[in-house]
Design a protein around this motif. Structure first.
Motif, PDB file in Angstrom:
ATOM      1  N   LEU A 162       0.966  -1.255   0.123  1.00  0.00           N
ATOM      2  CA  LEU A 162       0.023   0.393   0.028  1.00  0.00           C
ATOM      3  C   LEU A 162       1.120   1.175   0.460  1.00  0.00           C
ATOM      4  CD1 LEU A 162      -2.800  -0.487   2.504  1.00  0.00           C
ATOM      5  CD2 LEU A 162      -2.772  -1.107  -0.166  1.00  0.00           C
ATOM      6  N   ARG A 163       1.841   1.522   0.754  1.00  0.00           N
ATOM      7  CA  ARG A 163       3.230   2.153   0.594  1.00  0.00           C
ATOM      8  C   ARG A 163       3.285   2.768  -0.910  1.00  0.00           C
ATOM      9  NH1 ARG A 163       5.059   3.635   5.432  1.00  0.00           N
ATOM     10  NH2 ARG A 163       5.007   2.681   7.196  1.00  0.00           N
ATOM     11  N   ASP A 164       3.929   1.240  -1.678  1.00  0.00           N
ATOM     12  CA  ASP A 164       4.025   1.572  -2.762  1.00  0.00           C
ATOM     13  C   ASP A 164       3.383   2.126  -2.888  1.00  0.00           C
ATOM     14  OD1 ASP A 164       6.476   0.897  -2.139  1.00  0.00           O
ATOM     15  OD2 ASP A 164       6.694  -1.596  -2.523  1.00  0.00           O
ATOM     16  N   LEU A 165       1.785   1.634  -3.188  1.00  0.00           N
ATOM     17  CA  LEU A 165       0.896   2.377  -4.617  1.00  0.00           C
ATOM     18  C   LEU A 165       0.775   4.100  -4.291  1.00  0.00           C
ATOM     19  CD1 LEU A 165      -1.452  -0.276  -4.325  1.00  0.00           C
ATOM     20  CD2 LEU A 165      -0.477  -0.153  -6.469  1.00  0.00           C
ATOM     21  N   ALA A 166       0.760   4.367  -2.629  1.00  0.00           N
ATOM     22  CA  ALA A 166       0.777   5.814  -2.199  1.00  0.00           C
ATOM     23  C   ALA A 166       1.849   6.597  -3.421  1.00  0.00           C
ATOM     24  CB  ALA A 166       0.620   5.282  -0.806  1.00  0.00           C
ATOM     25  N   SER A 167       2.840   6.129  -3.200  1.00  0.00           N
ATOM     26  CA  SER A 167       3.973   6.620  -3.745  1.00  0.00           C
ATOM     27  C   SER A 167       3.758   6.982  -5.374  1.00  0.00           C
ATOM     28  CB  SER A 167       4.937   6.134  -3.305  1.00  0.00           C
ATOM     29  OG  SER A 167       5.287   6.191  -1.901  1.00  0.00           O
ATOM     30  N   ILE A 168       2.705   6.135  -6.118  1.00  0.00           N
ATOM     31  CA  ILE A 168       3.194   5.795  -6.924  1.00  0.00           C
ATOM     32  C   ILE A 168       2.424   7.193  -7.232  1.00  0.00           C
ATOM     33  CG2 ILE A 168       2.111   4.747  -9.321  1.00  0.00           C
ATOM     34  CD1 ILE A 168       3.301   2.047  -7.704  1.00  0.00           C
ATOM     35  N   VAL A 169       0.749   7.101  -6.355  1.00  0.00           N
ATOM     36  CA  VAL A 169      -0.440   8.385  -7.047  1.00  0.00           C
ATOM     37  C   VAL A 169       0.289   9.603  -6.611  1.00  0.00           C
ATOM     38  CG1 VAL A 169      -2.435   9.102  -5.614  1.00  0.00           C
ATOM     39  CG2 VAL A 169      -1.799   6.640  -6.046  1.00  0.00           C
ATOM     40  N   ILE A 170       1.468   9.913  -5.381  1.00  0.00           N
ATOM     41  CA  ILE A 170       1.776  11.356  -5.340  1.00  0.00           C
ATOM     42  C   ILE A 170       2.305  11.673  -6.376  1.00  0.00           C
ATOM     43  CG2 ILE A 170       3.456  11.831  -3.752  1.00  0.00           C
ATOM     44  CD1 ILE A 170       0.382  12.873  -2.835  1.00  0.00           C
ATOM     45  N   ASP A 171       3.316  10.568  -7.544  1.00  0.00           N
ATOM     46  CA  ASP A 171       3.937  10.595  -8.707  1.00  0.00           C
ATOM     47  C   ASP A 171       3.103  10.940  -9.508  1.00  0.00           C
ATOM     48  OD1 ASP A 171       6.732  10.120  -6.939  1.00  0.00           O
ATOM     49  OD2 ASP A 171       6.673   7.919  -7.862  1.00  0.00           O
ATOM     50  N   GLU A 172       1.893  10.479  -9.734  1.00  0.00           N
ATOM     51  CA  GLU A 172       1.065  11.048 -10.851  1.00  0.00           C
ATOM     52  C   GLU A 172       0.962  12.867 -10.353  1.00  0.00           C
ATOM     53  OE1 GLU A 172      -0.151   9.412 -13.302  1.00  0.00           O
ATOM     54  OE2 GLU A 172       1.309   8.009 -12.774  1.00  0.00           O
ATOM     55  N   ILE A 173      -0.073  12.428  -9.456  1.00  0.00           N
ATOM     56  CA  ILE A 173      -0.864  13.725  -9.052  1.00  0.00           C
ATOM     57  C   ILE A 173       1.025  15.311  -8.800  1.00  0.00           C
ATOM     58  CG2 ILE A 173      -1.245  15.699  -6.860  1.00  0.00           C
ATOM     59  CD1 ILE A 173      -2.062  13.376  -6.124  1.00  0.00           C
ATOM     60  N   GLU A 174       1.889  14.716  -8.724  1.00  0.00           N
ATOM     61  CA  GLU A 174       3.300  15.292  -8.675  1.00  0.00           C
ATOM     62  C   GLU A 174       3.057  16.061 -10.324  1.00  0.00           C
ATOM     63  OE1 GLU A 174       4.393  17.474  -6.752  1.00  0.00           O
ATOM     64  OE2 GLU A 174       4.277  16.735  -5.038  1.00  0.00           O
ATOM     65  N   LEU A 175       2.836  14.763 -11.343  1.00  0.00           N
ATOM     66  CA  LEU A 175       3.416  15.146 -12.584  1.00  0.00           C
ATOM     67  C   LEU A 175       2.221  16.124 -13.535  1.00  0.00           C
ATOM     68  CD1 LEU A 175       4.474  11.448 -13.650  1.00  0.00           C
ATOM     69  CD2 LEU A 175       6.074  12.863 -13.828  1.00  0.00           C
ATOM     70  N   ARG A 176       1.159  16.109 -12.998  1.00  0.00           N
ATOM     71  CA  ARG A 176       0.690  16.925 -13.451  1.00  0.00           C
ATOM     72  C   ARG A 176       0.908  18.204 -13.212  1.00  0.00           C
ATOM     73  NH1 ARG A 176      -4.716  15.107 -13.182  1.00  0.00           N
ATOM     74  NH2 ARG A 176      -5.678  17.695 -13.295  1.00  0.00           N
ATOM     75  N   THR A 177       1.693  19.366 -11.585  1.00  0.00           N
ATOM     76  CA  THR A 177       2.351  19.965 -12.249  1.00  0.00           C
ATOM     77  C   THR A 177       3.568  20.305 -12.861  1.00  0.00           C
ATOM     78  OG1 THR A 177       4.431  19.363 -10.750  1.00  0.00           O
ATOM     79  CG2 THR A 177       1.537  19.684  -9.707  1.00  0.00           C
ATOM     80  N   ILE A 178       3.677  19.382 -13.858  1.00  0.00           N
ATOM     81  CA  ILE A 178       5.379  19.563 -14.343  1.00  0.00           C
ATOM     82  C   ILE A 178       4.525  20.214 -15.950  1.00  0.00           C
ATOM     83  CG2 ILE A 178       6.987  18.183 -15.547  1.00  0.00           C
ATOM     84  CD1 ILE A 178       6.669  16.665 -13.470  1.00  0.00           C
ATOM     85  N   ALA A 179       3.823  19.853 -16.244  1.00  0.00           N
ATOM     86  CA  ALA A 179       2.921  20.351 -18.140  1.00  0.00           C
ATOM     87  C   ALA A 179       2.998  22.000 -17.851  1.00  0.00           C
ATOM     88  CB  ALA A 179       1.630  20.040 -18.018  1.00  0.00           C
ATOM     89  N   THR A 180       3.473  22.255 -18.947  1.00  0.00           N
ATOM     90  CA  THR A 180       3.768  23.539 -18.923  1.00  0.00           C
ATOM     91  C   THR A 180       2.445  24.323 -18.841  1.00  0.00           C
ATOM     92  OG1 THR A 180       5.760  23.553 -20.435  1.00  0.00           O
ATOM     93  CG2 THR A 180       4.994  25.013 -20.672  1.00  0.00           C
ATOM     94  N   GLN A 181       1.588  23.932 -19.562  1.00  0.00           N
ATOM     95  CA  GLN A 181       0.569  24.727 -19.761  1.00  0.00           C
ATOM     96  C   GLN A 181      -0.172  24.297 -19.341  1.00  0.00           C
ATOM     97  OE1 GLN A 181      -0.847  25.606 -24.350  1.00  0.00           O
ATOM     98  NE2 GLN A 181      -0.331  27.653 -23.925  1.00  0.00           N
ATOM     99  N   ASP A 182      -1.650  24.852 -19.261  1.00  0.00           N
ATOM    100  CA  ASP A 182      -3.113  24.535 -18.158  1.00  0.00           C
ATOM    101  C   ASP A 182      -3.703  23.934 -19.608  1.00  0.00           C
ATOM    102  OD1 ASP A 182      -5.188  23.808 -16.406  1.00  0.00           O
ATOM    103  OD2 ASP A 182      -5.858  25.749 -17.307  1.00  0.00           O
ATOM    104  N   PHE A 183      -4.687  22.767 -19.547  1.00  0.00           N
ATOM    105  CA  PHE A 183      -5.319  22.632 -21.099  1.00  0.00           C
ATOM    106  C   PHE A 183      -6.125  23.426 -20.914  1.00  0.00           C
ATOM    107  CE2 PHE A 183      -8.779  20.165 -19.398  1.00  0.00           C
ATOM    108  CZ  PHE A 183      -8.659  19.480 -18.385  1.00  0.00           C
TER     109      PHE A 183
END
Length: 330
Positions: free
Chosen positions: A143-164
């Motif tokens: 569950l810890r590993d899966l939670a880390s993947i969730v946070i990685d996915e959330i953080e990746l959303r902030t990397i894209a240059t432009q808000d769609f």
């Protein structure tokens, strides 16, 4: 980090702009895996807002949110460790909870806090069973590993240059430009200003008219901001309904003129969509570097955010500037 300052935690959650978004396969895949591995009827990714927990992904239930006051996840985010309830019917904290006594009849709960890059617990990845059970250390690690993947996915959303949705810069890209402007201002001893803008009662727009209309309001406001700015100015969507504007070579007086122009234009805005007529107002905070006396962008952004929340406290649809030197505590 122990239980965080709640106002700062809520601001951090808001700036990820993920509340009330549509379901995404990348998150649903994680809850399906958790549900299957743990052999439970319910698996959720929850985000704990001010008065509710909202489900970014859900397996085994049909509703999208619950009041925060009855959520197990409110307890889970107060810790940096897994929060485990083996039998809620025997737990004094939960045995009278309607989530236990009524559907979905929670008895077992295991929640892993979702910690942001800045250390704030946004919500949880949790699994739920309708009967008491134990959980092994190996299962907790999964569950810890899966939670880390969730946070990685959330953080990746902030990397894209432009808000769609709005076409504005997103948070990460804005921060890069803002830090560049800070270095330039320090080098040449020049000023710049930040305007923080938040739509008043925006959740009620989504609740009453639907997210499609809410999205149209966001686009119209983004258009208004762009129409009032110079080419050198840097507007960004910084959160769900929060916008940030950086005004290079601009002091507080001139920034207030820009902010008031934006406020008035938004106040007069009428959005027609699907037979509905929608009007909104905004609250704004204004800070400039020299008046503030700070030489790091995060401090100045926090000051602007504080003034924005002061504007909301003062009745909304208003602007609060920073006057005089900043407090040393800020």
């Amino acid at each position: 980090m122990a239980y965080q300052n709640e106002l700062e935690r809520l601001r951090e959650l808001e700036k990820y702009a993920i509340l009330d978004t549509s379901s995404e396969e990348s998150f649903d895949r994680i809850t399906r895996i958790a549900q299957k591995i743990m052999d439970v009827p319910i698996a959720l990714i929850t985000l704990v807002d001010e008065k509710r927990q909202w489900f970014l992904s859900k397996q085994g239930i049909t509703f999208d949110e619950t009041p925060r006051e009855i959520s197990f996840c409110t307890h889970a985010i107060q810790k940096d460790q897994p929060f485990i309830v083996h039998d809620a019917t025997q737990d004094e904290r939960f045995k009278h909870n309607p989530m236990v006594t009524e559907a979905p009849n929670v008895q077992f709960y295991a929640g892993i806090p979702l910690k942001s890059a800045l250390g704030y617990n946004l919500g949880t990845l949790c699994v739920i069973d309708t009967k008491p059970r134990d959980i092994s250390l190996d299962e907790i690690d999964i569950l810890r590993d899966l939670a880390s993947i969730v946070i990685d996915e959330i953080e990746l959303r902030t990397i894209a240059t432009q808000d769609f949705l709005t076409g504005m810069l997103r948070r990460q890209s804005f921060m890069l430009k803002a830090n560049q402007e800070m270095l330039r201002a320090i080098r040449y001893d020049t000023n710049f200003s930040i305007i923080a803008i938040d739509i008043d009662h925006f959740k009620s727009v989504n609740d009453r008219y639907g997210h499609a209309t809410g999205d149209l309001v966001l686009r119209k406001i983004a258009d208004i901001c762009r129409s009032t700015l110079r080419e050198i100015d840097v507007p960004a969507r910084f959160g769900g309904e929060e916008f940030i504007i950086l005004l290079p070579q601009t002091d507080q007086h001139d920034a207030m003129i820009v902010a008031e122009r934006i406020r008035k234009m938004i106040e007069k805005l009428v959005v027609e969509d699907s037979g509905n007529t929608v009007t909104v107002t905004t609250s704004l905070g204004v800070v400039d570097r020299i008046t503030c006396g700070k030489n790091d962008i995060n401090s100045i952004l926090n000051m602007a955010d504080d003034r924005l929340y002061e504007a909301k406290a003062n009745g909304r649809n208003t602007i609060v500037p920073i006057i005089g030197q900043c407090d040393s505590s800020n």
